[in-house]
Scaffold this motif. Structure first.
Motif, PDB file in Angstrom:
ATOM      1  N   ARG A  54      33.081  44.647  42.584  1.00  0.00           N
ATOM      2  CA  ARG A  54      33.322  43.239  42.283  1.00  0.00           C
ATOM      3  C   ARG A  54      32.070  42.403  42.482  1.00  0.00           C
ATOM      4  O   ARG A  54      31.918  41.338  41.874  1.00  0.00           O
ATOM      5  CB  ARG A  54      34.469  42.707  43.147  1.00  0.00           C
ATOM      6  CG  ARG A  54      35.805  43.372  42.862  1.00  0.00           C
ATOM      7  CD  ARG A  54      36.855  42.986  43.883  1.00  0.00           C
ATOM      8  NE  ARG A  54      36.514  43.475  45.222  1.00  0.00           N
ATOM      9  CZ  ARG A  54      37.251  43.290  46.306  1.00  0.00           C
ATOM     10  NH1 ARG A  54      38.387  42.606  46.213  1.00  0.00           N
ATOM     11  NH2 ARG A  54      36.872  43.770  47.474  1.00  0.00           N
ATOM     12  N   LEU A  89      39.122  40.254  37.260  1.00  0.00           N
ATOM     13  CA  LEU A  89      39.939  40.213  38.474  1.00  0.00           C
ATOM     14  C   LEU A  89      41.409  39.959  38.119  1.00  0.00           C
ATOM     15  O   LEU A  89      41.721  39.256  37.167  1.00  0.00           O
ATOM     16  CB  LEU A  89      39.426  39.119  39.409  1.00  0.00           C
ATOM     17  CG  LEU A  89      38.032  39.340  39.997  1.00  0.00           C
ATOM     18  CD1 LEU A  89      37.551  38.077  40.700  1.00  0.00           C
ATOM     19  CD2 LEU A  89      38.025  40.521  40.956  1.00  0.00           C
ATOM     20  N   LEU A 109      39.985  44.219  41.400  1.00  0.00           N
ATOM     21  CA  LEU A 109      39.432  44.313  40.052  1.00  0.00           C
ATOM     22  C   LEU A 109      40.430  45.055  39.180  1.00  0.00           C
ATOM     23  O   LEU A 109      40.870  46.151  39.505  1.00  0.00           O
ATOM     24  CB  LEU A 109      38.092  45.051  40.091  1.00  0.00           C
ATOM     25  CG  LEU A 109      37.199  44.946  38.857  1.00  0.00           C
ATOM     26  CD1 LEU A 109      36.784  43.503  38.610  1.00  0.00           C
ATOM     27  CD2 LEU A 109      35.962  45.832  39.032  1.00  0.00           C
ATOM     28  N   PRO A 112      34.569  43.985  34.144  1.00  0.00           N
ATOM     29  CA  PRO A 112      34.046  42.619  34.050  1.00  0.00           C
ATOM     30  C   PRO A 112      33.427  42.354  32.682  1.00  0.00           C
ATOM     31  O   PRO A 112      32.701  43.187  32.141  1.00  0.00           O
ATOM     32  CB  PRO A 112      33.004  42.567  35.158  1.00  0.00           C
ATOM     33  CG  PRO A 112      33.493  43.554  36.174  1.00  0.00           C
ATOM     34  CD  PRO A 112      34.088  44.670  35.362  1.00  0.00           C
TER      35      PRO A 112
END
Length: 236
Positions: free
Chosen positions: A125, A140, A172, A176
């Motif tokens: 993260r 997230l 997570l 991302p």
């Protein structure tokens, strides 16, 4: 049926403990004089106002050619009524992040957030970038509320005594940058990053950089306890 207008006001005690966001003394925006020629057709303003009021809009303000040309308020509200902004405050995080970048407190929007949140050092993260937080593309998970159980992350995010700790527990869920999600932990993280980067909590930084200079009247944000941290993701 129309809902009770009082339901649109957050109870004042809901904001305790609170932290004030400093405002300015100068007029916020200039108003057009009553004898000025209109710049927008009156029938168009009426249609727009009716549309807004039918949807229980608390304040409808038309700003055109450098001046406020029209104002309308829901019953029980006026131009100095405090209004709970809910997720509109998320936008203010983006604006003041620009100040932090311009001042060099945040070196780059592409910095990994572990540069500011050491709790996620050597954690996947921590490789989320500031830009991904701004764009709600962190991957997230949204906080779960588990049907309102008090120990759930969702309830702890609203009523708990450790907003930072609760936010840092967010797992997570996706890669991302791979997907957009309107997500309260994203905005809370941005408030935390700004605090670490500037040395000022979000309420103080917002007041100094934006709210006071633009002349808006002072407001308030919630805290997670006396002497605690600012809950910045909602309800300025």
């Amino acid at each position: 049926d129309q809902p009770d207008q009082a339901a649109f006001r957050q109870p004042q005690d809901w904001y305790n403990p609170m932290i004030l966001v400093d405002g300015g003394n100068q007029p916020y925006l200039p108003r057009a004089d009553k004898d000025e020629a209109p710049t927008i057709a009156g029938d168009a303003l009426k249609v727009a106002t009716d549309w807004a009021m039918e949807r229980e809009t608390q304040a409808f303000i038309v700003y055109h050619q450098g001046k406020i040309r029209h104002e309308a308020y829901m019953d029980g509200f006026h131009d100095t009524s405090p209004i709970s902004s809910h997720s509109w405050v998320k936008t203010l995080h983006g604006i003041v992040t620009g100040f932090a970048v311009a001042d060099g407190d945040i070196a780059s929007l592409d910095d990994p957030i572990e540069n500011y949140l050491h709790e996620w050092k050597d954690d996947p993260r921590g490789q989320i970038t500031v830009r991904q937080v701004l764009e709600n593309r962190t991957g997230l998970a949204a906080p779960f509320d588990n049907q309102g159980q008090p120990w759930s992350q969702g309830i702890q995010s609203v009523e708990g005594a450790d907003i930072w700790g609760t936010t840092l527990l967010t797992p997570l869920e996706k890669e991302p940058g791979s997907a957009f999600a309107h997500n309260n932990p994203n905005t809370q993280l941005l408030g935390m990053i700004l605090h670490r980067a500037t040395g000022k909590n979000f309420a103080a930084y917002l007041g100094e950089k934006l709210w006071k200079p633009m002349g808006a009247q002072r407001g308030a944000l919630r805290k997670d306890g006396n002497g605690g941290n600012v809950i910045s993701y909602c309800c300025f």
